[in-house]
Design a protein around this motif. Structure first.
Motif, PDB file in Angstrom:
ATOM      1  N   PHE A   1       0.838  -1.205   0.000  1.00 17.90           N
ATOM      2  CA  PHE A   1       0.000   0.000   0.000  1.00 17.90           C
ATOM      3  C   PHE A   1       0.872   1.254   0.000  1.00 17.90           C
ATOM      4  O   PHE A   1       0.617   2.211  -0.744  1.00 17.90           O
ATOM      5  CB  PHE A   1      -0.920  -0.014   1.224  1.00 17.90           C
ATOM      6  N   GLU A   2       1.919   1.268   0.838  1.00 15.26           N
ATOM      7  CA  GLU A   2       2.788   2.443   0.930  1.00 15.26           C
ATOM      8  C   GLU A   2       3.558   2.671  -0.365  1.00 15.26           C
ATOM      9  O   GLU A   2       3.734   3.831  -0.784  1.00 15.26           O
ATOM     10  CB  GLU A   2       3.748   2.274   2.101  1.00 15.26           C
ATOM     11  N   ILE A   3       3.988   1.595  -1.017  1.00 13.38           N
ATOM     12  CA  ILE A   3       4.657   1.745  -2.320  1.00 13.38           C
ATOM     13  C   ILE A   3       3.683   2.305  -3.347  1.00 13.38           C
ATOM     14  O   ILE A   3       4.039   3.202  -4.144  1.00 13.38           O
ATOM     15  CB  ILE A   3       5.213   0.387  -2.804  1.00 13.38           C
ATOM     16  N   LYS A   4       2.460   1.809  -3.316  1.00 11.08           N
ATOM     17  CA  LYS A   4       1.448   2.309  -4.258  1.00 11.08           C
ATOM     18  C   LYS A   4       1.209   3.801  -4.041  1.00 11.08           C
ATOM     19  O   LYS A   4       1.125   4.574  -5.009  1.00 11.08           O
ATOM     20  CB  LYS A   4       0.138   1.533  -4.085  1.00 11.08           C
ATOM     21  N   GLN A   5       1.099   4.206  -2.770  1.00 11.52           N
ATOM     22  CA  GLN A   5       0.907   5.620  -2.461  1.00 11.52           C
ATOM     23  C   GLN A   5       2.088   6.453  -2.931  1.00 11.52           C
ATOM     24  O   GLN A   5       1.917   7.542  -3.484  1.00 11.52           O
ATOM     25  CB  GLN A   5       0.720   5.806  -0.947  1.00 11.52           C
ATOM     26  N   LEU A   6       3.297   5.943  -2.703  1.00  5.81           N
ATOM     27  CA  LEU A   6       4.509   6.676  -3.075  1.00  5.81           C
ATOM     28  C   LEU A   6       4.570   6.915  -4.582  1.00  5.81           C
ATOM     29  O   LEU A   6       4.824   8.051  -5.024  1.00  5.81           O
ATOM     30  CB  LEU A   6       5.742   5.905  -2.609  1.00  5.81           C
ATOM     31  N   VAL A   7       4.351   5.884  -5.386  1.00 11.81           N
ATOM     32  CA  VAL A   7       4.461   6.064  -6.838  1.00 11.81           C
ATOM     33  C   VAL A   7       3.314   6.921  -7.366  1.00 11.81           C
ATOM     34  O   VAL A   7       3.476   7.634  -8.370  1.00 11.81           O
ATOM     35  CB  VAL A   7       4.536   4.708  -7.579  1.00 11.81           C
ATOM     36  N   ARG A   8       2.173   6.858  -6.688  1.00 12.60           N
ATOM     37  CA  ARG A   8       1.061   7.732  -7.091  1.00 12.60           C
ATOM     38  C   ARG A   8       1.454   9.204  -6.915  1.00 12.60           C
ATOM     39  O   ARG A   8       1.213  10.035  -7.798  1.00 12.60           O
ATOM     40  CB  ARG A   8      -0.183   7.408  -6.256  1.00 12.60           C
ATOM     41  N   VAL A   9       2.099   9.521  -5.767  1.00 10.61           N
ATOM     42  CA  VAL A   9       2.546  10.903  -5.525  1.00 10.61           C
ATOM     43  C   VAL A   9       3.656  11.273  -6.510  1.00 10.61           C
ATOM     44  O   VAL A   9       3.693  12.402  -7.013  1.00 10.61           O
ATOM     45  CB  VAL A   9       3.028  11.070  -4.069  1.00 10.61           C
ATOM     46  N   MET A  10       4.543  10.328  -6.789  1.00 15.45           N
ATOM     47  CA  MET A  10       5.606  10.587  -7.767  1.00 15.45           C
ATOM     48  C   MET A  10       5.014  10.969  -9.113  1.00 15.45           C
ATOM     49  O   MET A  10       5.518  11.871  -9.806  1.00 15.45           O
ATOM     50  CB  MET A  10       6.502   9.357  -7.918  1.00 15.45           C
ATOM     51  N   ASP A  11       3.937  10.297  -9.496  1.00 22.89           N
ATOM     52  CA  ASP A  11       3.296  10.611 -10.774  1.00 22.89           C
ATOM     53  C   ASP A  11       2.703  12.020 -10.749  1.00 22.89           C
ATOM     54  O   ASP A  11       2.789  12.748 -11.746  1.00 22.89           O
ATOM     55  CB  ASP A  11       2.209   9.585 -11.079  1.00 22.89           C
ATOM     56  N   HIS A  12       2.112  12.420  -9.615  1.00 23.70           N
ATOM     57  CA  HIS A  12       1.582  13.784  -9.491  1.00 23.70           C
ATOM     58  C   HIS A  12       2.704  14.812  -9.635  1.00 23.70           C
ATOM     59  O   HIS A  12       2.539  15.843 -10.295  1.00 23.70           O
ATOM     60  CB  HIS A  12       0.890  13.969  -8.137  1.00 23.70           C
ATOM     61  N   ILE A  13       3.838  14.540  -8.993  1.00 24.65           N
ATOM     62  CA  ILE A  13       4.983  15.468  -9.073  1.00 24.65           C
ATOM     63  C   ILE A  13       5.474  15.542 -10.513  1.00 24.65           C
ATOM     64  O   ILE A  13       5.790  16.633 -11.025  1.00 24.65           O
ATOM     65  CB  ILE A  13       6.108  15.017  -8.130  1.00 24.65           C
ATOM     66  N   ARG A  14       5.531  14.393 -11.175  1.00 24.70           N
ATOM     67  CA  ARG A  14       5.986  14.366 -12.569  1.00 24.70           C
ATOM     68  C   ARG A  14       5.059  15.200 -13.461  1.00 24.70           C
ATOM     69  O   ARG A  14       5.532  15.965 -14.314  1.00 24.70           O
ATOM     70  CB  ARG A  14       6.053  12.924 -13.067  1.00 24.70           C
ATOM     71  N   GLN A  15       3.765  15.069 -13.250  1.00 26.87           N
ATOM     72  CA  GLN A  15       2.815  15.853 -14.050  1.00 26.87           C
ATOM     73  C   GLN A  15       2.972  17.343 -13.777  1.00 26.87           C
ATOM     74  O   GLN A  15       2.857  18.171 -14.688  1.00 26.87           O
ATOM     75  CB  GLN A  15       1.373  15.397 -13.756  1.00 26.87           C
ATOM     76  N   SER A  16       3.248  17.696 -12.512  1.00 30.41           N
ATOM     77  CA  SER A  16       3.481  19.106 -12.170  1.00 30.41           C
ATOM     78  C   SER A  16       4.747  19.614 -12.859  1.00 30.41           C
ATOM     79  O   SER A  16       4.791  20.757 -13.327  1.00 30.41           O
ATOM     80  CB  SER A  16       3.615  19.269 -10.649  1.00 30.41           C
ATOM     81  N   GLN A  17       5.777  18.773 -12.891  1.00 33.75           N
ATOM     82  CA  GLN A  17       7.018  19.166 -13.577  1.00 33.75           C
ATOM     83  C   GLN A  17       6.755  19.420 -15.057  1.00 33.75           C
ATOM     84  O   GLN A  17       7.289  20.380 -15.632  1.00 33.75           O
ATOM     85  CB  GLN A  17       8.076  18.074 -13.413  1.00 33.75           C
ATOM     86  N   ILE A  18       5.952  18.565 -15.660  1.00 35.00           N
ATOM     87  CA  ILE A  18       5.632  18.755 -17.090  1.00 35.00           C
ATOM     88  C   ILE A  18       4.926  20.091 -17.296  1.00 35.00           C
ATOM     89  O   ILE A  18       5.244  20.843 -18.220  1.00 35.00           O
ATOM     90  CB  ILE A  18       4.774  17.575 -17.606  1.00 35.00           C
ATOM     91  N   ALA A  19       3.975  20.407 -16.405  1.00 33.12           N
ATOM     92  CA  ALA A  19       3.229  21.662 -16.525  1.00 33.12           C
ATOM     93  C   ALA A  19       4.138  22.879 -16.332  1.00 33.12           C
ATOM     94  O   ALA A  19       3.929  23.928 -16.940  1.00 33.12           O
ATOM     95  CB  ALA A  19       2.100  21.681 -15.502  1.00 33.12           C
ATOM     96  N   LEU A  20       5.171  22.729 -15.512  1.00 31.20           N
ATOM     97  CA  LEU A  20       6.101  23.835 -15.224  1.00 31.20           C
ATOM     98  C   LEU A  20       7.241  23.924 -16.232  1.00 31.20           C
ATOM     99  O   LEU A  20       8.074  24.830 -16.137  1.00 31.20           O
ATOM    100  CB  LEU A  20       6.701  23.659 -13.824  1.00 31.20           C
ATOM    101  N   HIS A  21       7.288  22.973 -17.189  1.00 29.92           N
ATOM    102  CA  HIS A  21       8.433  22.877 -18.118  1.00 29.92           C
ATOM    103  C   HIS A  21       9.727  22.747 -17.309  1.00 29.92           C
ATOM    104  O   HIS A  21      10.743  23.383 -17.613  1.00 29.92           O
ATOM    105  CB  HIS A  21       8.495  24.096 -19.034  1.00 29.92           C
ATOM    106  N   TRP A  22       9.654  21.934 -16.274  1.00 25.96           N
ATOM    107  CA  TRP A  22      10.763  21.762 -15.343  1.00 25.96           C
ATOM    108  C   TRP A  22      12.057  21.360 -16.056  1.00 25.96           C
ATOM    109  O   TRP A  22      13.119  21.890 -15.775  1.00 25.96           O
ATOM    110  CB  TRP A  22      10.385  20.721 -14.294  1.00 25.96           C
ATOM    111  N   HIS A  23      11.951  20.403 -16.968  1.00 20.46           N
ATOM    112  CA  HIS A  23      13.149  19.904 -17.638  1.00 20.46           C
ATOM    113  C   HIS A  23      13.859  21.015 -18.412  1.00 20.46           C
ATOM    114  O   HIS A  23      15.089  21.092 -18.419  1.00 20.46           O
ATOM    115  CB  HIS A  23      12.793  18.753 -18.585  1.00 20.46           C
ATOM    116  N   ARG A  24      13.086  21.885 -19.011  1.00 22.57           N
ATOM    117  CA  ARG A  24      13.672  22.987 -19.777  1.00 22.57           C
ATOM    118  C   ARG A  24      14.247  24.057 -18.850  1.00 22.57           C
ATOM    119  O   ARG A  24      15.274  24.677 -19.159  1.00 22.57           O
ATOM    120  CB  ARG A  24      12.598  23.601 -20.676  1.00 22.57           C
ATOM    121  N   GLN A  25      13.595  24.253 -17.696  1.00 25.52           N
ATOM    122  CA  GLN A  25      14.022  25.312 -16.779  1.00 25.52           C
ATOM    123  C   GLN A  25      15.186  24.860 -15.897  1.00 25.52           C
ATOM    124  O   GLN A  25      16.218  25.524 -15.816  1.00 25.52           O
ATOM    125  CB  GLN A  25      12.838  25.724 -15.877  1.00 25.52           C
ATOM    126  N   ILE A  26      15.004  23.725 -15.221  1.00 22.09           N
ATOM    127  CA  ILE A  26      15.975  23.288 -14.210  1.00 22.09           C
ATOM    128  C   ILE A  26      17.036  22.373 -14.805  1.00 22.09           C
ATOM    129  O   ILE A  26      18.185  22.349 -14.355  1.00 22.09           O
ATOM    130  CB  ILE A  26      15.269  22.581 -13.035  1.00 22.09           C
TER     131      ILE A  26
END
Length: 543
Positions: free
Chosen positions: A101-126
């Motif tokens: 359950f904890e692993i499932k929760q962790l990767v779910r949050v990781m996916d949210h962070i990844r989507q936020s990075q995409i919206a922020l153009h993180w790869h291009r900025q940072i």
């Protein structure tokens, strides 16, 4: 043993923990990174410049995409420290339901962070710390793509598990059907059985109690006030079959958890890499927020040997002053030669200036923006600070002895490119010997690669050639009569409001001002004593 860039004691002396404590880190991995922070060394200038580039880009996101960036940071609160679980996966130890359950929760949050990075153009900025795709891990732990947060061992993980659960469903139906038939039969025989299979008999109804007790179709359940409660006995063969199936289900679920653990091994590197990126993301945003809140700027790292600080602030002192509505006077200083001397009254701010220099330099090498208008500096191999009471009861040393033991450690490294900061050298011994030791040390350090900043109240030390001399302005530009009147009316604490902590570069031959005379006079010391002190000093500080 590798010698540290700066000791824990010296970090405390420079009030660096005060700064680290104000980093708003949200994730346990960010906190773990903070505890293990290490400075960049002289050979890591490209890495440090890259760190500053990333921080600059993060500050830009904070200023221009604040809501989106803080939304990303908000997800970090949901991260849990699962290093022990990662170790268990690596060792092929079958994970529990809670761990899955904890692993499932962790990767779910990781996916949210990844989507936020995409919206922020993180790869291009940072250009670093991108969260890797975890969609396959999500599908592994949520094969039916329900999107629910809870973890469940789905039947489609195993054909055998599917068949066991179908058999369990059939047994449950058969049990309910058999119970229903039995209840109907008992009701037809005048037993007042409820639809749930319970029978309550009043304590005084001995005939019914006798009938129930003698009927093997009933099982005693409990006594409640005025009643005895019985329930319809379930068919033994069906219950036995259900228990057998439940045991098989448990065994097969263990096999499924075992297979999931093995499957997660293939993704372990991705998950661990993402936690490392999360730590860096957390730290970057915390540094950016700190930089904006405390008006910090990017240091300029130079190959030249000078340290140039324009409008530097000691953050802890400045913070304390602002809390009571006062203002910290910024300090300008340039370390042009191997030895720089700072003179002034004991309460005139020399120590604050010394600590400010060490604080901004060490912060820069830890990858922080600094509380200055500008900072230009080289990278150092080490920072040494001698400030405070070095008395050591365990070693049987006096304050002076403890100070010398500490300073000797810096002397041993003086051929490296270090920054040596010494406050009131030899203050723990008699003035004549203290002056001699101080002068000898200054003459030694002026020929070393390291840079040294030394505060002193000894006359004559500033005459040593090839040194730079700064003097704290102190009370040199104030109306002593006006201040004396205010102190008499409002108290001695007012003196700090009139003390000017700015540094002035002066001639090395200039006599150290006798601020102690001024302060004694302001504090109300008998004028006869003050005047005699002036006579003894040959009229120094006498207007």
């Amino acid at each position: 043993m590798k010698i540290p860039y700066i000791s824990k004691k010296n970090l405390d002396d420079l009030d660096i923990p005060f700064i680290f404590e104000r980093l708003q880190l949200f994730s346990p991995y960010g906190e773990k990174l903070k505890k293990g922070l290490t400075p960049y060394n002289r050979h890591q200038r490209p890495e440090l410049e890259k760190c500053f580039d990333q921080l600059e880009a993060t500050i830009d996101l904070l200023l221009n995409r604040r809501v989106d960036l803080l939304t990303l940071k908000g997800y970090l609160k949901e991260i849990k420290l699962l290093d022990h679980t990662f170790d268990r996966i690596a060792e092929r130890e079958v994970l529990s339901m809670t761990e899955l359950f904890e692993i499932k929760q962790l990767v779910r949050v990781m996916d949210h962070i990844r989507q936020s990075q995409i919206a922020l153009h993180w790869h291009r900025q940072i250009k670093a710390f991108d969260i890797l795709d975890v969609s396959e891990i999500i599908r592994l732990l949520d094969p039916e793509q329900t999107g629910v947060q809870a973890f469940h061992i789905y039947s489609n993980y195993s054909l055998k598990l599917y068949e066991i659960r179908k058999a369990l469903e059939k047994v449950d139906v058969d049990i309910k059907l058999r119970q229903k038939e039995l209840i109907e039969q008992l009701v037809s025989e005048s037993f007042p059985v409820t639809q749930h299979g319970d029978l309550k008999v009043m304590a005084g109804n001995s005939d019914l109690i006798q009938r129930v007790k003698s009927d093997s179709r009933f099982v005693y359940k409990s006594d409640i006030p005025m009643y005895s409660v019985f329930t319809v006995r379930q068919e033994t063969s069906l219950i036995t079959e259900k228990q057998r199936l439940l045991l098989e289900e448990e065994q097969e679920e263990y096999e499924v958890r075992s297979q999931l653990t093995l499957a997660l091994m293939a993704y372990l590197e991705t998950i661990v890499s993402n936690t490392e990126s999360i730590a860096q993301i957390d730290m970057l945003i915390a540094k950016a927020q700190f930089s904006v809140a405390f008006h910090c700027v990017r240091p300029v790292i130079s190959e030249a040997g000078e340290v140039e600080i324009e409008e530097g602030r000691h953050l802890k002192v400045a913070y304390s002053l602002e809390k009571v509505g006062k203002h910290f006077t910024p300090i300008n200083v340039s370390l042009k030669k191997s030895v720089t001397l700072i003179t002034g009254a004991n309460m005139g701010g020399k120590t604050v200036s010394l600590k400010m220099i060490g604080q901004v330099v060490s912060l820069a090498q830890y990858g922080f923006y600094v509380p200055c208008k500008t900072l230009r500096m080289p990278l150092f191999d080490f920072i040494f600070v001698s400030v405070g009471d070095f008395q050591s009861i365990d070693m049987g040393l006096s304050t002076f002895g403890g100070e010398i033991v500490e300073i000797e450690q810096a002397i041993k490294r003086s051929e490296e490119y270090g920054l040596i900061l010494i406050d009131e050298l030899a203050r723990g011994t008699n003035p004549l010997e203290g002056f001699a030791i101080s002068k000898a040390l200054i003459e030694f350090l002026r020929n070393q690669l390291s840079k040294a900043v030394i505060t002193t109240h000894f006359d004559g030390l500033t005459a040593v050639e090839e040194t730079v001399h700064y003097q704290v302005k102190g009370l040199s530009d104030v109306d002593l009569t006006l201040i004396r009147e205010k102190i008499e009316a409002e108290g001695a604490a007012l003196l700090h409001e009139y003390m000017d902590y700015q540094l002035m570069e002066v001639s090395s031959m200039k006599e150290i001002p006798k601020e102690a005379i001024r302060i004694s006079e302001l504090m109300g010391l008998d004028t006869r004593i003050v005047n005699r002190a002036k006579e003894i000093l040959g009229g120094s500080n006498d207007e």
